[in-house]
Design an enzyme around this catalytic site. Sequence first.
Site, mmCIF file in Angstrom:
data_model
loop_
_atom_site.group_PDB
_atom_site.id
_atom_site.type_symbol
_atom_site.label_atom_id
_atom_site.label_comp_id
_atom_site.label_asym_id
_atom_site.label_seq_id
_atom_site.Cartn_x
_atom_site.Cartn_y
_atom_site.Cartn_z
ATOM 1 N N PHE A 54 -19.166 45.927 25.255
ATOM 2 C CA PHE A 54 -18.292 44.796 25.594
ATOM 3 C C PHE A 54 -16.896 45.292 25.975
ATOM 4 O O PHE A 54 -15.892 44.845 25.431
ATOM 5 C CB PHE A 54 -18.236 43.756 24.458
ATOM 6 C CG PHE A 54 -19.556 43.082 24.220
ATOM 7 C CD1 PHE A 54 -19.887 41.898 24.868
ATOM 8 C CD2 PHE A 54 -20.485 43.662 23.370
ATOM 9 C CE1 PHE A 54 -21.123 41.303 24.653
ATOM 10 C CE2 PHE A 54 -21.725 43.071 23.155
ATOM 11 C CZ PHE A 54 -22.044 41.884 23.799
ATOM 12 N N HIS A 55 -16.871 46.248 26.862
ATOM 13 C CA HIS A 55 -15.602 46.771 27.361
ATOM 14 C C HIS A 55 -15.854 47.522 28.667
ATOM 15 O O HIS A 55 -16.994 47.805 29.032
ATOM 16 C CB HIS A 55 -14.954 47.715 26.327
ATOM 17 C CG HIS A 55 -15.805 48.899 25.987
ATOM 18 N ND1 HIS A 55 -16.485 49.027 24.808
ATOM 19 C CD2 HIS A 55 -16.103 50.005 26.700
ATOM 20 C CE1 HIS A 55 -17.165 50.158 24.804
ATOM 21 N NE2 HIS A 55 -16.956 50.774 25.946
#
Length: 140
Positions: A54-55
């Site tokens: 999630f980045h």
Amino acid sequence: MPVEIFPNCALYPLDVLGDERGSLIAIEGGRDVPFEIARVYYIFGTQPDVERGFHAHRDLNQYAVCVTGSCTVMVDNGSERRTIALGRPDEALRLGPMIWHEMRDFSPDCVLMVLADAHYEEADYIRDYDQFVVAAGLGR
Ligand code: T46
């Protein structure tokens, strides 16, 4: 031949060296990956239903190899998304700068090894998706 997913993201086959004893894969910085390897880390023992990542990274170049087990990696360049299944030790997923990624579907035996061209630097992470999309639209 690599299979391109996005310009900064592709699946690369790795040469398998082997003999009657079994198999071996060597990944050399500057040869099998186009940078000197500054860091290796691996993710293992992932609990069921866990999602990671999630980045995106601003500058970091990475190659991820699922050396044992399997997982999926959703990659997103800010306008398109693809989900890649990793499950073989002779295949590396290039995660270049500005590729949002999410990892999930880890098998209990999954070991996801990642080679990176820089030391750990939290400032290189973009962890907010909206901020990532804006930065990707600006080409950075
Ligand atoms: C990535 C994906 C594929 C360190 O101290 N040093 C390190 O080199 C790394 C990678 C992590 N950490 C610390 C930072 C956190 O406190 O370890 C903890 C877990 O890291 P994170 O939540 O960022 O893990 P993932 O699985 O979400 O992401 C990792 C990498 O951090 C990231 O760069 O691209 O795997």
